[in-house]
Design a protein around this motif. Sequence first.
Motif, short mmCIF file in Angstrom:
data_model
loop_
_atom_site.label_atom_id
_atom_site.label_comp_id
_atom_site.label_asym_id
_atom_site.label_seq_id
_atom_site.Cartn_x
_atom_site.Cartn_y
_atom_site.Cartn_z
N GLN A 131 -0.44 2.53 11.98
CA GLN A 131 -1.10 2.75 10.69
C GLN A 131 -0.05 3.03 9.61
OE1 GLN A 131 -4.85 3.27 10.42
NE2 GLN A 131 -4.40 2.81 8.29
N ARG A 150 -5.24 -3.04 -3.13
CA ARG A 150 -4.24 -2.05 -2.78
C ARG A 150 -4.93 -0.78 -2.29
NH1 ARG A 150 -2.18 -6.21 -3.89
NH2 ARG A 150 -0.43 -6.62 -5.30
N VAL A 151 -4.35 -0.18 -1.27
CA VAL A 151 -4.81 1.12 -0.77
C VAL A 151 -3.75 2.16 -1.13
CG1 VAL A 151 -5.27 2.52 1.29
CG2 VAL A 151 -6.18 0.19 1.12
N LEU A 202 -9.27 0.74 8.56
CA LEU A 202 -8.53 0.26 7.41
C LEU A 202 -7.45 -0.75 7.77
CD1 LEU A 202 -8.04 3.65 5.54
CD2 LEU A 202 -9.31 1.68 4.66
N MET A 207 -6.00 -3.58 5.23
CA MET A 207 -4.67 -3.43 4.67
C MET A 207 -3.74 -4.57 5.04
SD MET A 207 -4.22 0.69 5.33
CE MET A 207 -2.55 0.77 4.69
N GLN A 208 -3.90 -5.12 6.23
CA GLN A 208 -2.99 -6.17 6.69
C GLN A 208 -3.44 -7.55 6.29
OE1 GLN A 208 -0.03 -5.68 8.05
NE2 GLN A 208 0.36 -7.88 8.13
N GLY A 230 -6.45 -8.26 4.25
CA GLY A 230 -7.25 -8.40 3.05
C GLY A 230 -8.67 -8.85 3.31
N VAL A 249 -14.34 0.09 0.40
CA VAL A 249 -13.07 -0.63 0.54
C VAL A 249 -13.08 -1.91 -0.28
CG1 VAL A 249 -13.62 -2.09 2.53
CG2 VAL A 249 -11.30 -1.19 2.25
N ARG A 257 1.78 0.11 8.01
CA ARG A 257 1.07 -0.73 7.04
C ARG A 257 1.31 -0.28 5.61
NH1 ARG A 257 0.10 -2.42 12.20
NH2 ARG A 257 -1.21 -4.28 12.21
N PHE A 258 1.83 0.93 5.43
CA PHE A 258 2.13 1.41 4.09
C PHE A 258 3.53 0.95 3.70
CE2 PHE A 258 -1.16 4.43 5.40
CZ PHE A 258 -1.98 4.41 4.28
N HIS A 311 0.85 -1.18 0.00
CA HIS A 311 0.00 0.00 0.00
C HIS A 311 0.89 1.24 0.00
CE1 HIS A 311 -3.16 -2.85 0.89
NE2 HIS A 311 -2.53 -3.21 2.00
#
Length: 334
Positions: free
Chosen positions: A176, A156-157, A133, A137-138, A140, A112, A179-180, A50
């Motif tokens: 948070q 994908r975010v 989120l 994100m982690q 799915g 989402v 996670r990116f 992400h």
Amino acid sequence: MTTPRGTETATDLAAATADLAALRAALGSVVLGQQRLIDQLLCAVLAGGHVLLEGLPGLGKTQLVKALARVLDVCMSRVQCTPDLMPADVTGSEILTREHATEALHFMPGPVFAQMVLVDEINRATPKTQAALLEAMQEGQVTCNGRTHPLPEPFRVVATQNPIEIEGTYPLPEAQLDRFAVRLHVDMPDRETLVAMLDVSLDAEPAETLAPVLTSERLQLLLASARAPEITGSVKRAAADLVLATHGDSDTPAAALRYGASPRGLQALLRCARVHALLDGRAHVAFRDLETFALPCLNHRVVLSMDALLGGADQATVLGQLLAQWRARWCGDG
């Protein structure tokens, strides 16, 4: 039918490199003067990560994400974050329906549930909504009232935020941010690029006219090939050393850091480096691939000490000093 991981041939990798070149050319035709950003975004997304895009309003962040969704031919949704946005507005909720005189609860998916989700101005959402989120994100998936609902693949975010906006915003917590895979900065174009943009986007949105570059099947093959470039033991050790350098002692630039990068940062670094090698037409990861993604993968995972903040330091400067020391050790170029 997709190619099993680990069975890619030289022909498969050459085809993947050609697909990457076609993708970057298509994106570069509508988002001008941002080739480095385009390359990093492509690598991160195809590596399974992400992305957090940081930049001032009007620099084309939304257009870039829309263009990426079109060339990949994936479904896209957009969430415009505001302080009154609720978690259910993002993930969805159960609603009461009546069929044939029978009442039942049915899950209504939120935005989402798309392959590419643009979360615009994520730092305007409250921490409660931002946290909604995390599971998506982690893992799915989205859990509602004890029931798990899987998200589409690939998922994908891409989130955006204004780095100078303070009023009415909620800074993302470290969990948070972690996670990116990458945090990318969108820079202001130069004069020549601004003039060229007028020919492309003065009276239209060029992202709307882009044709898909990949079919769904070809995208799956590319995602498999993105994991194929070899990572030697020395490259793994070099990457680990770079991450550990952010946890250094008082005799290193890491003394300016209160917290260093996480193991998830190491994973993101190597995953992105693999795709960057493929973009460069190589079947193995080199030190220069690690250099390219060192700052994007680590700059949002380190926290400056209070003394460093008061002294005017920033993450990019500190990481740049650590990277120079790392380069001298592993690349031998001083």
